[in-house]
Design a protein around this motif. Structure first.
Motif, PDB file in Angstrom:
ATOM      1  N   GLY A 166      46.391  23.238   1.011  1.00  0.00           N
ATOM      2  CA  GLY A 166      45.564  23.064   2.201  1.00  0.00           C
ATOM      3  C   GLY A 166      45.351  24.928   2.218  1.00  0.00           C
ATOM      4  N   ASP A 167      44.282  25.111   2.354  1.00  0.00           N
ATOM      5  CA  ASP A 167      44.186  26.892   2.480  1.00  0.00           C
ATOM      6  C   ASP A 167      43.475  27.159   3.628  1.00  0.00           C
ATOM      7  OD1 ASP A 167      41.414  26.201   2.088  1.00  0.00           O
ATOM      8  OD2 ASP A 167      41.301  26.909  -0.050  1.00  0.00           O
ATOM      9  N   THR A 168      43.341  25.804   4.498  1.00  0.00           N
ATOM     10  CA  THR A 168      42.991  26.451   5.775  1.00  0.00           C
ATOM     11  C   THR A 168      43.799  25.911   7.362  1.00  0.00           C
ATOM     12  OG1 THR A 168      40.567  26.509   5.241  1.00  0.00           O
ATOM     13  CG2 THR A 168      40.871  26.892   7.466  1.00  0.00           C
ATOM     14  N   VAL A 169      44.230  27.001   7.691  1.00  0.00           N
ATOM     15  CA  VAL A 169      45.167  26.862   8.935  1.00  0.00           C
ATOM     16  C   VAL A 169      44.652  26.550  10.389  1.00  0.00           C
ATOM     17  CG1 VAL A 169      46.707  27.649  10.038  1.00  0.00           C
ATOM     18  CG2 VAL A 169      47.049  28.458   7.765  1.00  0.00           C
ATOM     19  N   HIS A 170      44.344  25.355  10.819  1.00  0.00           N
ATOM     20  CA  HIS A 170      43.512  24.643  12.272  1.00  0.00           C
ATOM     21  C   HIS A 170      44.874  24.831  13.182  1.00  0.00           C
ATOM     22  CE1 HIS A 170      40.127  23.697   9.554  1.00  0.00           C
ATOM     23  NE2 HIS A 170      41.152  23.067   9.247  1.00  0.00           N
ATOM     24  N   ASP A 266      35.411  18.191  -0.403  1.00  0.00           N
ATOM     25  CA  ASP A 266      35.770  16.920  -0.256  1.00  0.00           C
ATOM     26  C   ASP A 266      35.028  16.180   0.515  1.00  0.00           C
ATOM     27  OD1 ASP A 266      36.980  14.349  -0.788  1.00  0.00           O
ATOM     28  OD2 ASP A 266      38.836  15.036  -0.234  1.00  0.00           O
ATOM     29  N   PRO A 267      33.574  15.551  -0.118  1.00  0.00           N
ATOM     30  CA  PRO A 267      32.400  14.586   0.790  1.00  0.00           C
ATOM     31  C   PRO A 267      32.904  13.081   1.251  1.00  0.00           C
ATOM     32  CG  PRO A 267      31.561  15.580  -1.140  1.00  0.00           C
ATOM     33  CD  PRO A 267      33.210  15.732  -1.135  1.00  0.00           C
ATOM     34  N   GLY A 268      33.960  12.406   0.655  1.00  0.00           N
ATOM     35  CA  GLY A 268      34.148  11.309   1.146  1.00  0.00           C
ATOM     36  C   GLY A 268      35.486  11.226   2.219  1.00  0.00           C
ATOM     37  N   GLY A 281      36.974  10.398  19.849  1.00  0.00           N
ATOM     38  CA  GLY A 281      37.268  11.331  20.537  1.00  0.00           C
ATOM     39  C   GLY A 281      37.860  12.568  20.420  1.00  0.00           C
ATOM     40  N   LEU A 282      38.882  12.639  19.616  1.00  0.00           N
ATOM     41  CA  LEU A 282      39.812  13.495  19.315  1.00  0.00           C
ATOM     42  C   LEU A 282      39.141  14.635  17.907  1.00  0.00           C
ATOM     43  CD1 LEU A 282      43.224  11.313  19.045  1.00  0.00           C
ATOM     44  CD2 LEU A 282      41.929  12.200  21.124  1.00  0.00           C
ATOM     45  N   LYS A 283      39.780  15.644  18.149  1.00  0.00           N
ATOM     46  CA  LYS A 283      39.264  16.486  16.898  1.00  0.00           C
ATOM     47  C   LYS A 283      40.250  16.458  15.740  1.00  0.00           C
ATOM     48  CE  LYS A 283      36.737  19.694  14.813  1.00  0.00           C
ATOM     49  NZ  LYS A 283      35.601  19.691  14.382  1.00  0.00           N
ATOM     50  N   VAL A 284      40.079  15.484  14.700  1.00  0.00           N
ATOM     51  CA  VAL A 284      41.196  16.085  13.356  1.00  0.00           C
ATOM     52  C   VAL A 284      41.424  17.383  12.912  1.00  0.00           C
ATOM     53  CG1 VAL A 284      41.524  14.787  10.949  1.00  0.00           C
ATOM     54  CG2 VAL A 284      40.736  13.391  12.801  1.00  0.00           C
ATOM     55  N   SER A 285      42.805  17.282  12.933  1.00  0.00           N
ATOM     56  CA  SER A 285      43.319  19.096  12.763  1.00  0.00           C
ATOM     57  C   SER A 285      43.937  18.615  11.095  1.00  0.00           C
ATOM     58  CB  SER A 285      44.439  19.425  12.916  1.00  0.00           C
ATOM     59  OG  SER A 285      44.773  18.941  14.856  1.00  0.00           O
ATOM     60  N   TYR A 286      43.963  17.705   9.995  1.00  0.00           N
ATOM     61  CA  TYR A 286      44.539  17.689   9.191  1.00  0.00           C
ATOM     62  C   TYR A 286      44.091  16.330   8.741  1.00  0.00           C
ATOM     63  CZ  TYR A 286      46.381  22.434   9.858  1.00  0.00           C
ATOM     64  OH  TYR A 286      46.813  24.185  10.098  1.00  0.00           O
ATOM     65  N   TRP A 287      43.941  16.135   7.865  1.00  0.00           N
ATOM     66  CA  TRP A 287      44.465  14.508   6.799  1.00  0.00           C
ATOM     67  C   TRP A 287      45.381  14.546   5.837  1.00  0.00           C
ATOM     68  CZ3 TRP A 287      43.873  14.544   1.829  1.00  0.00           C
ATOM     69  CH2 TRP A 287      42.978  15.238   0.769  1.00  0.00           C
ATOM     70  N   SER A 288      45.646  13.748   5.442  1.00  0.00           N
ATOM     71  CA  SER A 288      46.812  13.523   4.309  1.00  0.00           C
ATOM     72  C   SER A 288      46.115  12.030   4.329  1.00  0.00           C
ATOM     73  CB  SER A 288      48.312  13.469   5.458  1.00  0.00           C
ATOM     74  OG  SER A 288      49.024  13.210   4.247  1.00  0.00           O
ATOM     75  N   ILE A 388      51.471  11.805  -1.333  1.00  0.00           N
ATOM     76  CA  ILE A 388      50.897  12.248  -1.076  1.00  0.00           C
ATOM     77  C   ILE A 388      50.060  13.367  -1.661  1.00  0.00           C
ATOM     78  CG2 ILE A 388      51.140  13.722   1.061  1.00  0.00           C
ATOM     79  CD1 ILE A 388      54.160  12.602   1.656  1.00  0.00           C
ATOM     80  N   SER A 389      48.723  13.649  -1.053  1.00  0.00           N
ATOM     81  CA  SER A 389      47.832  14.845  -0.957  1.00  0.00           C
ATOM     82  C   SER A 389      47.186  15.013   0.450  1.00  0.00           C
ATOM     83  CB  SER A 389      47.029  14.074  -1.935  1.00  0.00           C
ATOM     84  OG  SER A 389      45.842  13.192  -1.959  1.00  0.00           O
ATOM     85  N   THR A 390      47.533  16.329   0.400  1.00  0.00           N
ATOM     86  CA  THR A 390      46.850  16.386   2.074  1.00  0.00           C
ATOM     87  C   THR A 390      46.157  17.862   1.783  1.00  0.00           C
ATOM     88  OG1 THR A 390      47.906  17.019   4.499  1.00  0.00           O
ATOM     89  CG2 THR A 390      49.538  17.328   2.240  1.00  0.00           C
ATOM     90  N   ASP A 391      46.256  17.986   3.310  1.00  0.00           N
ATOM     91  CA  ASP A 391      44.406  20.010   3.232  1.00  0.00           C
ATOM     92  C   ASP A 391      45.932  20.639   4.135  1.00  0.00           C
ATOM     93  OD1 ASP A 391      44.317  18.730   5.792  1.00  0.00           O
ATOM     94  OD2 ASP A 391      42.458  19.745   6.267  1.00  0.00           O
ATOM     95  N   ILE A 392      47.285  19.768   4.833  1.00  0.00           N
ATOM     96  CA  ILE A 392      47.902  20.860   5.179  1.00  0.00           C
ATOM     97  C   ILE A 392      48.193  22.255   4.439  1.00  0.00           C
ATOM     98  CG2 ILE A 392      50.161  20.837   6.762  1.00  0.00           C
ATOM     99  CD1 ILE A 392      49.719  17.658   7.195  1.00  0.00           C
ATOM    100  N   PRO A 393      48.054  23.389   4.909  1.00  0.00           N
ATOM    101  CA  PRO A 393      48.372  24.561   3.577  1.00  0.00           C
ATOM    102  C   PRO A 393      49.813  24.574   4.329  1.00  0.00           C
ATOM    103  CG  PRO A 393      47.485  24.637   5.433  1.00  0.00           C
ATOM    104  CD  PRO A 393      47.666  23.411   5.958  1.00  0.00           C
ATOM    105  N   ALA A 394      50.893  25.049   2.170  1.00  0.00           N
ATOM    106  CA  ALA A 394      52.022  25.152   2.682  1.00  0.00           C
ATOM    107  C   ALA A 394      52.796  26.124   3.746  1.00  0.00           C
ATOM    108  CB  ALA A 394      52.540  25.987   1.373  1.00  0.00           C
TER     109      ALA A 394
END
Length: 485
Positions: A166-170, A266-268, A281-288, A388-394
């Motif tokens: 991932g390239d964006t820190v939330h 990643d549209p899906g 009603g929660l705001k998702v920070s990252y996905w995995s 695992i694949s995820t958008d959590i940055p290193a």
């Protein structure tokens, strides 16, 4: 004056042989000592009998490394997040790997030089063979150990770079990280086609306390997050008719309408996140995304997981032959059986299976120890990179490692949005959001558990899970999964 008595020639020869033997033993012990000195303090042999400049440089480097290791160990003991950063930052891992490789080569050269200083040609044949053999063993053992360490560091670095891309820190939302966990059979490029499970792990950013919120894949007629592309396309909810508009059908619909998602990486996943946010009603920070075939390998890598199997769990079924059963009892299951324990639907329902999946998550969190990770690191890293694949940055890996360590010593709560609490065909979104809020409050403030009290565990067992479709499954609504599994 009288003449001194003459010594027989044989006596002189004996004395010379004895002196030569003593000198040979001294040279032999000296050669051995030089190698031992190189093992204990690299460069000390050169300081004593060789190139002192080389010796000074080597010993200074060695002392600096020892000091750095001690300081690092103290910092790691005082601040775990420093240790997590150290083992997860690609730049730090790259520097460590290079340092280990250079140290291996340098130390090997010092052993060879110590052998040279020991003047092997002046030794007897037997002593020479011993010195050569011992030097070779020490040289290859030390260098091999360091190079193997460099290999493990390289494996870790490759795993971090490959998995956490991932390239964006939330930041947090209301003090929590909400991570959407999606499980399926296919690779990362096809995940949405065969979605098997969806769970939001809501993690307190300070304490690591975690609530697992299970989303049933057959939910329909649900809203999407405000402002999302899917909300504009479905302003009144995803309700085109069964079964194409169930939750796990979102990605399929997106695949037929990609023109709506121009510029979206990643549209899906974007659409699935907007569904999860609209429901809870929660705001998702990252996905995995978790590839379940890789999960099987991960369980094998850690040596299995212990689960309480309450009923025979079919292996196979639902369109295929049942090839066997996982027998009841508290059992340590391998990866194959653990995967079937979590996924089997023969003689049970989706909601019983969701309960079993939560039990597997809880067991993995609490049973996999740091010692296991260290001793079986390479296998775990290999399985994890396939799983695992995820958008959590290193750069955020150390943060989540710290949270996982905190969560390990605490009960995990769960809330699954399934019957009898929720009608998945016509979900009451307002009720769902109240229940989600109550579950999170109860996790953060146990004294407020009255707002989300745990139901007494049913005495019945259905499909391998405590409870039934009518009464609800204990592991789907619990403040402590360990007690409900």
């Amino acid at each position: 004056m009288g003449q001194l008595p003459t010594m027989p020639e044989t006596a002189w020869a004996t004395m010379r042989a004895t002196a030569d033997d003593r000198a040979a033993r001294v040279r032999y012990r000296r050669a051995l000592m030089l190698m031992v000195m190189t093992l204990v303090l690299p460069g000390s042999a050169q300081l004593v009998a060789g190139n002192r400049r080389v010796g000074r440089v080597a010993t200074r480097i060695w002392v600096a490394l020892i000091v750095a290791a001690v300081v690092g160990a103290v910092l790691a003991a005082l601040d775990h997040e420093y240790a997590f950063w150290f083992v997860s930052d690609p730049r730090a891992l790259g520097a460590i790997r290079l340092a280990l490789m250079v140290l291996a080569v340098g130390w090997a050269l010092l052993f060879l030089d110590a052998w040279r200083i020991g003047q092997p040609l002046s030794l007897s044949l037997g002593h020479r063979r011993t010195v050569v053999g011992l030097n070779g063993v020490l040289c290859f053992s030390v260098a091999g150990t360091l190079l193997f360490g460099a290999h493990l560091v390289g494996v870790q670095r490759s795993f971090i770079l490959t998995t956490f891309s991932g390239d964006t820190v939330h930041g947090t939302h209301d003090g929590r990280y909400n991570v959407l966990l999606v499980g399926g059979d296919s690779g990362a490029g096809r995940w949405g086609l065969r979605t098997d499970s969806m769970t939001i792990a809501s993690i307190d950013a300070s304490t690591g306390k975690t609530v697992l919120i299970g989303l049933p894949r057959n939910m329909t007629d649900f809203p999407f997050a405000k402002g999302s592309v899917m909300r504009k396309a479905w302003p009144h909810g995803f309700n085109c008719g069964y079964p194409s508009c169930e939750l796990n059908g979102v990605n399929t619909w997106v695949g037929d309408h990609l023109s709506l998602f121009k510029g979206v990486k990643d549209p899906g996943m974007d659409a699935t996140i907007s569904a999860a946010e609209g429901i809870t009603g929660l705001k998702v920070s990252y996905w995995s995304f978790v590839n379940l075939a890789g999960f099987r390998d991960l369980v094998d890598a850690v040596g299995g997981v212990t689960l309480d199997v309450r009923q025979p769990i079919p292996v196979g079924g639902l369109g295929a032959d049942v090839t066997g059963y996982i027998k009841p009892g508290v059992r340590k299951l391998n990866g194959f059986d653990t995967l079937w324990f979590a996924r089997s639907r023969d003689s049970s329902d989706d909601y019983s299976r969701m309960a079993r999946q939560k039990c597997v998550m809880n067991a993995m969190l609490h049973q996999v120890s740091p010692e296991t990770v260290l001793t079986k690191f390479e296998k775990i890293a290999k399985a994890s990179s396939q799983m695992i694949s995820t958008d959590i940055p290193a750069t955020e890996v150390d943060r989540f490692m710290g949270l996982a360590l905190k969560a390990k010593g605490q009960p995990v709560a769960t809330l699954s949005l399934v019957p009898p609490l929720v009608d998945t065909a016509h979900p009451d979104i307002a009720l769902i959001r109240r229940k989600v809020d109550a579950a999170i409050r109860a996790s953060e403030h146990p004294s407020s558990a009255a707002h989300h009290h745990r139901r007494k565990s049913p005495s019945t067992v259905t499909g391998g899970s405590i409870g039934s479709l009518h009464t609800g499954y204990a592991a789907n609504d619990s403040t402590d999964l360990t007690d409900s599994c």
